[in-house]
Design a protein around this motif. Sequence first.
Motif, PDB file in Angstrom:
ATOM      1  N   TYR A  51       0.839  -1.203   0.000  1.00 27.67           N
ATOM      2  CA  TYR A  51       0.000   0.000   0.000  1.00 27.67           C
ATOM      3  C   TYR A  51       0.870   1.249   0.000  1.00 27.67           C
ATOM      4  CZ  TYR A  51      -2.600   3.928   1.771  1.00 27.67           C
ATOM      5  OH  TYR A  51      -3.106   5.199   1.919  1.00 27.67           O
ATOM      6  N   LYS A  52       1.883   1.275   0.842  1.00 26.14           N
ATOM      7  CA  LYS A  52       2.741   2.461   0.934  1.00 26.14           C
ATOM      8  C   LYS A  52       3.469   2.721  -0.387  1.00 26.14           C
ATOM      9  CE  LYS A  52       6.619   4.418   3.513  1.00 26.14           C
ATOM     10  NZ  LYS A  52       7.667   4.175   4.541  1.00 26.14           N
ATOM     11  N   LYS A  53       3.919   1.672  -1.034  1.00 29.15           N
ATOM     12  CA  LYS A  53       4.689   1.824  -2.267  1.00 29.15           C
ATOM     13  C   LYS A  53       3.830   2.313  -3.425  1.00 29.15           C
ATOM     14  CE  LYS A  53       7.726  -0.754  -5.407  1.00 29.15           C
ATOM     15  NZ  LYS A  53       8.424  -2.058  -5.643  1.00 29.15           N
ATOM     16  N   TYR A  54       2.619   1.796  -3.537  1.00 29.99           N
ATOM     17  CA  TYR A  54       1.825   2.041  -4.742  1.00 29.99           C
ATOM     18  C   TYR A  54       0.619   2.968  -4.523  1.00 29.99           C
ATOM     19  CZ  TYR A  54       4.402  -2.007  -6.542  1.00 29.99           C
ATOM     20  OH  TYR A  54       5.387  -2.875  -6.944  1.00 29.99           O
ATOM     21  N   ALA A  55       0.168   3.142  -3.286  1.00 24.77           N
ATOM     22  CA  ALA A  55      -1.094   3.872  -3.090  1.00 24.77           C
ATOM     23  C   ALA A  55      -1.038   4.845  -1.910  1.00 24.77           C
ATOM     24  CB  ALA A  55      -2.232   2.879  -2.881  1.00 24.77           C
TER      25      ALA A  55
END
Length: 459
Positions: A51-55
Amino acid sequence: MKIRLLLVLSLFATSALHALPVAPSTPMSDAEKAQYATHVKAETLRAWNAYKKYAWGHDELHPLTHEPFDWYGHSLLMTPVDALDTLVIMDLKPQADEAHGLIDTQLNFDQDIYVKDFEITIRMIGGLLSSYQLTGDKRLLELADDLGHRMLPMFNSPTGMPWEYINLHTGAVRGNESNPAEVGTMLIEYGMLSRLTGKPEYYDKAKRAMVELYNRRSAKGLFGSTINIETGKWLDSTATIQGGTDSFYEYMAKAAILFDDKDCAKMWQESLPAINQYLADERPTGLWYGEADMNTGARTGATYGALDAFFPAVLVLSNEIDRAAKLQDSGYKMWNVAGIEPERFDYAKMKIVSPEYPLRPEIIESTYYLYHATHDAKYLAMGKTYFDNIMRYCRTSDAFAALKDVRTKKKTDSMESFFFAETLKYLYLLFSPESTLDFDSIIFNTEAHPMKKSLAAAH
């Protein structure tokens, strides 16, 4: 010949369902439990990092395409808000700190968008209040108060039951067709907000909505599935414990405990016998709960599903442990028909009727409640089954994805915030030491956000 064939098929289906695995009561050592808790924690961290990486800064991650998604076109930081108390409970401190910081500095509810009363209440207000109680950060309470104030006009219907949608900037409302869950799943969040801010209007409006709905029960003590909140007239007379009704019942029972509310206790004590009389369905395959007509009590359907699987937990709170255990056994059979539970299951025909699995938590929630109540090792075995199958069928290279069809195990591009708030949290708590979170000192809202009983006393 045709009748004989149908009879044979029916007997085969019934025997097949009886043959589904039953969770063993083999003891699990503390080391084995700790290993599973550590594994759940590691998988939570892995999904959070995706989640942190992509959104980052958005409501959700679409796990297959790695695209961010916002429910209403503008982010409300739904995953960080929903996940924060899980990260705190799991002692994932760096991740909790980064989610906390994002919420404190970036969350803004002054947006010209219509939001759904139910989802925003249980996920956002519930998540903010729970995280405030765990961290002591008054900014989280201020945000919950701001959101609650913006939501209050939804209760200004002729009946006091909330409109389905409200604009967070203008206070405009729409959507006069609702259901018991959306009307009656407010009191835990607004009640806690009232207790923590000293503003009685939150408690009063949410409780009035619940009472107004309760007063429209049938002579059988049942509720329909669709109601017009302007007129108070039922539009669908189907009574169930399914999604759309489920958490209304849950909140009667839980609000009675959390707030020592005698009215809620009385409403629940009067409702439970009707549920057990008209919706419970004893079959050779076990105890199930189906559908009935609210006015006549006549059975109208024989389906059970992933959302219904919350009910054993509520039965545990009501001290109906044996009934809860029987229903949980049926849910476990449903899970094992395809190796993971479907959204809906026809228990009369042993047939999956809605094959999707959106990463739902309810069957795990009930497992956790029953293990707390009984310490029977079979519930740990159930938990292992659920976690192992989610790992086998829903895990992606860096996150988890819902299933479009449990029969084919085809994935779909969804990982809703409740996967962090509920599914992973309940799995972790099941295998963790009971000291991780004192079950008896809290009440979970329907999104698994724990509310402290000590803070719920009336001012």
